[in-house]
Structure formats: C-alpha cells, structure tokens
Design a protein around this motif. Structure first.
Motif, PDB file in Angstrom:
ATOM      1  N   SER A 295      28.972  47.207  35.937  1.00  0.00           N
ATOM      2  CA  SER A 295      29.176  46.084  36.865  1.00  0.00           C
ATOM      3  C   SER A 295      30.553  45.443  36.653  1.00  0.00           C
ATOM      4  O   SER A 295      31.236  45.064  37.621  1.00  0.00           O
ATOM      5  CB  SER A 295      28.073  45.041  36.678  1.00  0.00           C
ATOM      6  OG  SER A 295      28.112  44.499  35.368  1.00  0.00           O
ATOM      7  N   ASN A 298      33.107  47.739  38.319  1.00  0.00           N
ATOM      8  CA  ASN A 298      33.113  47.619  39.777  1.00  0.00           C
ATOM      9  C   ASN A 298      33.857  46.347  40.232  1.00  0.00           C
ATOM     10  O   ASN A 298      34.607  46.362  41.216  1.00  0.00           O
ATOM     11  CB  ASN A 298      31.689  47.621  40.314  1.00  0.00           C
ATOM     12  CG  ASN A 298      31.012  48.959  40.103  1.00  0.00           C
ATOM     13  OD1 ASN A 298      31.663  49.998  40.028  1.00  0.00           O
ATOM     14  ND2 ASN A 298      29.690  48.952  39.996  1.00  0.00           N
ATOM     15  N   THR A 299      33.635  45.243  39.495  1.00  0.00           N
ATOM     16  CA  THR A 299      34.344  44.001  39.823  1.00  0.00           C
ATOM     17  C   THR A 299      35.845  44.156  39.638  1.00  0.00           C
ATOM     18  O   THR A 299      36.651  43.728  40.485  1.00  0.00           O
ATOM     19  CB  THR A 299      33.830  42.852  38.941  1.00  0.00           C
ATOM     20  OG1 THR A 299      32.416  42.716  39.109  1.00  0.00           O
ATOM     21  CG2 THR A 299      34.502  41.543  39.305  1.00  0.00           C
ATOM     22  N   MET A 301      37.582  46.961  39.751  1.00  0.00           N
ATOM     23  CA  MET A 301      38.110  47.882  40.745  1.00  0.00           C
ATOM     24  C   MET A 301      38.285  47.198  42.113  1.00  0.00           C
ATOM     25  O   MET A 301      39.247  47.460  42.834  1.00  0.00           O
ATOM     26  CB  MET A 301      37.188  49.093  40.878  1.00  0.00           C
ATOM     27  CG  MET A 301      37.190  50.000  39.654  1.00  0.00           C
ATOM     28  SD  MET A 301      38.807  50.731  39.342  1.00  0.00           S
ATOM     29  CE  MET A 301      38.971  51.800  40.746  1.00  0.00           C
ATOM     30  N   SER A 302      37.367  46.326  42.466  1.00  0.00           N
ATOM     31  CA  SER A 302      37.485  45.621  43.742  1.00  0.00           C
ATOM     32  C   SER A 302      38.679  44.675  43.730  1.00  0.00           C
ATOM     33  O   SER A 302      39.398  44.551  44.736  1.00  0.00           O
ATOM     34  CB  SER A 302      36.194  44.848  44.043  1.00  0.00           C
ATOM     35  OG  SER A 302      35.970  43.851  43.053  1.00  0.00           O
ATOM     36  N   ASN A 303      38.918  44.017  42.599  1.00  0.00           N
ATOM     37  CA  ASN A 303      40.076  43.122  42.497  1.00  0.00           C
ATOM     38  C   ASN A 303      41.384  43.904  42.522  1.00  0.00           C
ATOM     39  O   ASN A 303      42.372  43.457  43.116  1.00  0.00           O
ATOM     40  CB  ASN A 303      39.985  42.289  41.224  1.00  0.00           C
ATOM     41  CG  ASN A 303      38.830  41.313  41.251  1.00  0.00           C
ATOM     42  OD1 ASN A 303      38.379  40.897  42.322  1.00  0.00           O
ATOM     43  ND2 ASN A 303      38.332  40.942  40.088  1.00  0.00           N
ATOM     44  N   SER A 305      41.855  46.802  44.025  1.00  0.00           N
ATOM     45  CA  SER A 305      42.041  47.301  45.386  1.00  0.00           C
ATOM     46  C   SER A 305      42.549  46.214  46.329  1.00  0.00           C
ATOM     47  O   SER A 305      43.248  46.508  47.302  1.00  0.00           O
ATOM     48  CB  SER A 305      40.730  47.874  45.923  1.00  0.00           C
ATOM     49  OG  SER A 305      40.271  48.930  45.087  1.00  0.00           O
ATOM     50  N   ALA A 306      42.191  44.963  46.040  1.00  0.00           N
ATOM     51  CA  ALA A 306      42.608  43.859  46.901  1.00  0.00           C
ATOM     52  C   ALA A 306      44.063  43.460  46.672  1.00  0.00           C
ATOM     53  O   ALA A 306      44.660  42.778  47.514  1.00  0.00           O
ATOM     54  CB  ALA A 306      41.707  42.638  46.684  1.00  0.00           C
ATOM     55  N   GLY A 311      47.533  47.297  42.426  1.00  0.00           N
ATOM     56  CA  GLY A 311      46.684  48.449  42.707  1.00  0.00           C
ATOM     57  C   GLY A 311      47.480  49.729  42.893  1.00  0.00           C
ATOM     58  O   GLY A 311      47.150  50.780  42.322  1.00  0.00           O
TER      59      GLY A 311
END
Length: 329
Positions: A295, A298-299, A301-303, A305-306, A311
C-alpha cells in the motif's frame, strides 16, 4: 606663506559652497520646451549663487514671449518676469490648505519634464558623479551633452512622424512591444527545458500518438521476481528468462538510499517537494518486508506519476524498476 596660500584657497572655495547642499558644487540652469522637451538654453555658475540670481543674470537667454513654469526656488520672479508661474511656498509654522496643495500639484505635473531631462543627461557619468574636470569648462561640456540629447530627441521625433505617416502606427507602441518580446525571450531557454522534460512523459507520448496506452502500461509494468533457494529468477516480460546467481539477502536494499540521493540532485524542483518525496521513501524503507509495504508502494507510485519532473527523471534512471523488484510476490 602656508597661511596665505590656505586663506586664498578657502576664499576661492567659498564661491562654490552651497548652503543648501552643505558641499562645494556647480549649478546649472536649463530652459526646456514644454511640448518637445528640447533644451533651449543653459547657464552655469558656482554653487554659492542663488537660483533666482542666476535667472536674473541670464534673462537675455529667455525666448521672446515665453511663458515660464519654475520651482519654489525662484521666489520673486514675478517682479522680474511677470509672464511666469511657480508653486506657492508655505510660510513658517503655517501649512498650505488642501486646495493650495492641489494647485501646486497641477503646476508640478507640468514642470516635471525638466527633471526627466536632467535624468536623461545624467546617463553621462561626468554629470552624474563627482565632477573632477576644470570648472571653467563645465559650461562647454554641459552644452555639448545637451546638443547630443537634442540630436537624439529630434531623431526620435522624426522617426515617430515617419512611422505614423507611412503605417499609421505610433512608435511608442513598437518600442513597448519590443521590450515585452525581450522579456519573453529571457525565459525561452527555461520554457524549452520544461518542454524537453514534458516530452519524455508517457502522457505526452500518448497524446502525440508516439505510443498507445497499452504500450505505456507495459513499459511501466514492474518485473516479476520469484526467489528459488539461493537464486533469483527474473521474468523480463518476454518469453526469455535470465537466471542470476545471487545469494538471498534479508537486509534492507540500498535502493531507498539511492532514490533519496537521486531526488536530491534533480533540478527545477522545490526543496519542499524534495523533502516530501524523501519522507515517503523513508516510510517505504521502514515498511520494507512488512504487509503494509504494498500500500505504501502504491501511494508513492501515484505521487511520482503526478509529478512530471520527478516522475520522468526516476523512470529514465531505472531506479523505479529496482524499487518495484522489492514488492512481495
């Protein structure tokens, strides 16, 4: 002998001492045209001479029938030259009324042009800084500089008339537009660098039809790692498999420290953003080999990508693939 020489020097210096400025000075009086801002006449003296006295000495230089706007230093000008106007001066311990202040403001608005002319003349350092040349030649040098100023002024006025006659365009608008374009060009290199970073992102490549969404997902898919005894079998995403002999290590990988060091070196990113990502990496490191690692991953990776800059840099470095190898199978 020394005393006589000293008294002679002091007497000579006294002629240049300004009681207002409290320093030895030279004084220059200028008369300019109200509309064209052209210098009509100049007269000079030593600093001890009052402004009004200098004006009285040079009455013959005033153009016939001219209307003069002067400052408060020319008190008594009406007795010498009635066709003139100057602001009202407040008496001691007696302030001017608001209406009289407005009257003075309207006069000063119209005579401020002379101050702008002196500001233009002071682009020549000989007039802007301490005068170190012969005092007898001050008038000559000032007149030469005034002639250069009038020549440039006449050329600009001629250019303005030509532009307006040929193109019906005010030259001021062209100069303003040129200055704005110069300001824009200052940031051209920075903008181009941002575009280069943006072109490396998957979003840009998808929008420009350089790759499909499926291809982007495939390139971002982490490699699957399965541990068999003392060997790591690496699935590369294709049918080919590579066997890498490596003893299994239960210690925390160095990938987290490498990520922090790499983010610290990324340019065009604020310190606050770098600190935020480093905190998330420390959180990943503390949860490594724990059930909550997925988890946290995943958090993170999302940051990533944003954030386009960080990134893109991380994906190009290959560190993200090494980080994804830390996921439990």
């Amino acid at each position: 002998m020394p005393q006589k020489f000293q008294s002679k020097g002091l007497k000579k210096q006294k002629k240049s001492y300004s009681g207002k400025k409290k320093i030895h000075t030279f004084k220059v009086q200028a008369i300019i045209h109200y509309q064209t801002q052209k210098i009509l006449s100049l007269c000079t003296s030593r600093g001890a001479v009052h402004d009004f006295e200098l004006f009285r000495r040079n009455l013959n230089q005033i153009p016939a029938g001219a209307f003069i706007l002067a400052d408060k230093g020319y008190q008594g000008i009406y007795t010498v030259y009635p066709n003139s106007l100057l602001p009202l001066k407040a008496k001691k311990r007696c302030k001017l009324d608001s209406e009289l202040k407005i009257y003075n403001q309207e006069i000063n608005k119209r005579r401020i042009g002379i101050e702008h002319v002196f500001g233009s003349l002071k682009t020549f350092k000989i007039l802007a800084e301490r005068y170190r040349n012969r005092g007898k030649r001050l008038a000559l040098r000032f007149n030469l500089i005034a002639g250069i100023y009038n020549l440039e002024l006449s050329e600009k006025r001629l250019m303005k008339e030509i532009y307006y006659e040929l193109h019906n365009i005010d030259i001021w608008s062209l100069e303003y537009m040129d200055s704005k374009y110069r300001d824009i060009f200052k940031y051209t290199n920075e903008i181009l660098d941002k575009f280069d970073i943006l072109k490396q992102s998957f979003t840009y490549k998808i929008e420009s039809n350089q790759m499909t969404v499926e291809e982007a997902f495939k390139s971002m898919t982490p490699h699957n790692i399965s541990i068999q005894g003392n060997q790591n079998q690496i699935q590369t995403g294709s049918n080919n498999q590579q066997i890498v002999n490596q003893s299994q290590n239960t210690q925390t990988p160095e990938i987290f420290d490498n990520l922090k060091a790499f983010i610290e070196k990324i340019e065009n990113v604020s310190v606050a953003e770098k600190n935020q990502f480093q905190i998330e990496i420390d959180d990943l490191k503390s949860n490594y080999s724990q059930p909550t690692f997925t988890s946290k991953y995943n958090t993170f990776m999302s940051n990533v990508s944003a954030h386009v800059t960080i990134g893109t840099a991380l994906w190009q470095s290959g560190l993200m693939r090494l980080l994804s190898a830390c996921l439990p199978t």
